[in-house]
Design a protein around this motif. Structure first.
Motif, short mmCIF file in Angstrom:
data_model
loop_
_atom_site.label_atom_id
_atom_site.label_comp_id
_atom_site.label_asym_id
_atom_site.label_seq_id
_atom_site.Cartn_x
_atom_site.Cartn_y
_atom_site.Cartn_z
N ASP A 1 -83.93 42.42 -112.48
CA ASP A 1 -84.34 43.13 -113.87
C ASP A 1 -84.38 42.38 -114.93
OD1 ASP A 1 -84.69 45.39 -112.22
OD2 ASP A 1 -82.68 46.35 -112.57
N GLU A 2 -83.28 41.46 -115.05
CA GLU A 2 -83.16 40.63 -116.29
C GLU A 2 -84.40 39.54 -116.38
OE1 GLU A 2 -79.59 39.08 -117.10
OE2 GLU A 2 -78.39 40.73 -117.17
N ASP B 1 -87.50 40.24 -115.30
CA ASP B 1 -88.53 41.09 -115.35
C ASP B 1 -88.67 41.27 -117.04
OD1 ASP B 1 -89.37 41.41 -112.87
OD2 ASP B 1 -88.39 43.15 -112.43
N LYS B 2 -87.51 41.43 -117.74
CA LYS B 2 -87.59 41.70 -118.96
C LYS B 2 -87.76 40.29 -119.84
CE LYS B 2 -83.94 45.34 -119.01
NZ LYS B 2 -82.56 45.56 -119.30
#
Length: 356
Positions: free
Chosen positions: A330-331, A333-334
């Motif tokens: 997720d990080e 992706d950010k």
């Protein structure tokens, strides 16, 4: 006739004696560190990555190493000692393919070398260059001097009886009494004045526009092979070693190349895939420096990808404090989302409309 034979054998004996003396000098000084640790006080010149990296990996005393392409050459190993408390050896290969990384890590983790008998391997600082992850998994960037990489003793004669080794790496430094600063070996030739936008743009050549877009997962298959064959086996086999994998901060011009080559989505997916694979290991940490604001300022670069040494030191500080570390998919992706915005917002039209 007997007199001629006598002189002939004397000549042969003299030639053999010269060879033996030359070989003995090479073994004693060992400028490529093939046989032993450096001789105290000798001014070693270290400027040949292909020939000297294997010996340094085998015989230097260290508990951390720097692996990767020219994105790593401007690291100062003194920074690793002062900031991280790690005695590192720099084992860079300019333009390194994953197979180059595999070859040198095979020496790093060889338990029979002096280096490993002396110290356990604590950290590996590994530059992951996404553009090279699709290289042939068995191909090296440049042909290797195999006599310095294999286990054969017989072909070491190519090293022992070698005029370049004798004159360039033994006699010359012995006479000049000036060797390399081992903490700064392989530093790029660019001096501070070369890190400016005028120099970068004057020498930058845009790739031709590719009208065919690479499929989103079009780079994954070869990337997976390189990870599985050339990189991850070392992570898996050495759970007590901490691997710091980092994506170097190429300049915004790198993304201009990617867009013109029509591989933007495929490259973003490639970054995500590599991060996801690495994050599966407890002994792997991942840093994504592509989101740094400094990548937008071309005066931090000498060309579209090579950054100034101050950025190398900053990355070492990040290894210490965790800044720019990616701890989950997720990080990542950010981070990729930030890069998308950076690329979308950058005024390429204005940049290329100016006279450089």
């Amino acid at each position: 006739m007997k007199s001629y034979k006598r002189y002939f054998f004397i000549l042969i004996g003299m030639i053999l004696a010269v060879f033996v003396i030359c070989g003995a000098i090479v073994v004693y000084v060992d400028p490529f560190f093939h046989f032993h640790t450096p001789v105290s006080g000798f001014p070693y010149i270290v400027d040949n990555q292909l020939s000297q990296n294997p010996g340094m990996a085998m015989n230097m005393e260290y508990d951390g190493c720097i692996i990767g392409s020219s994105m790593t050459v401007n690291f100062d190993t003194d920074d690793f000692k002062e900031i991280l408390g790690t005695d590192t050896v720099k084992l860079s290969y300019s333009g390194a393919y994953p197979r180059d990384d595999y070859n040198i890590l095979s020496f790093v983790f060889d338990k029979n070398t002096h280096a490993r008998k002396k110290n356990p391997m604590k950290q590996v600082y590994f530059a992951v260059d996404i553009p090279t992850m699709t290289a042939d998994p068995d191909e090296t960037k440049y042909p290797l001097p195999t006599h310095l990489y294999d286990k054969s003793v017989i072909n070491d004669v190519k090293y022992l009886i070698n005029k370049d080794v004798l004159f360039e790496y033994i006699f010359r430094p012995a006479i000049q009494k000036k060797g390399s600063d081992l903490s700064e070996i392989y530093f790029s030739w660019w001096t501070p004045e070369y890190y400016n936008i005028e120099w970068v743009m004057h020498n930058y050549e845009q790739p031709e526009i590719n009208p065919v877009e690479t499929e989103k997962d079009g780079l994954i298959e070869r990337t997976e092979v390189n990870l599985s064959r050339n990189i991850l086996p070392f992570v898996e086999a050495n759970p007590d070693t901490e691997f710091y994998f980092f994506f170097p901060p190429y300049s915004i011009l790198y993304w201009n190349n990617v867009m013109r080559e029509n591989t933007f989505e495929a490259t973003m997916e490639q970054y995500r895939y590599v991060a996801e694979r690495l994050l599966q290991y407890d002994n792997a940490r991942v840093f994504y420096f592509q989101t740094m604001d400094e990548t937008l300022n071309l005066s931090n670069y000498a060309d579209y990808s090579h950054y100034k040494p101050a950025i190398n030191k900053f990355m070492v500080e990040c290894f210490k404090d965790g800044k720019y570390e990616i701890k989950s998919v997720d990080e990542m992706d950010k981070g990729l989302k930030i890069v998308r915005k950076m690329v979308a917002d950058f005024d390429f039209a204005d940049l290329f409309s100016r006279e450089w």
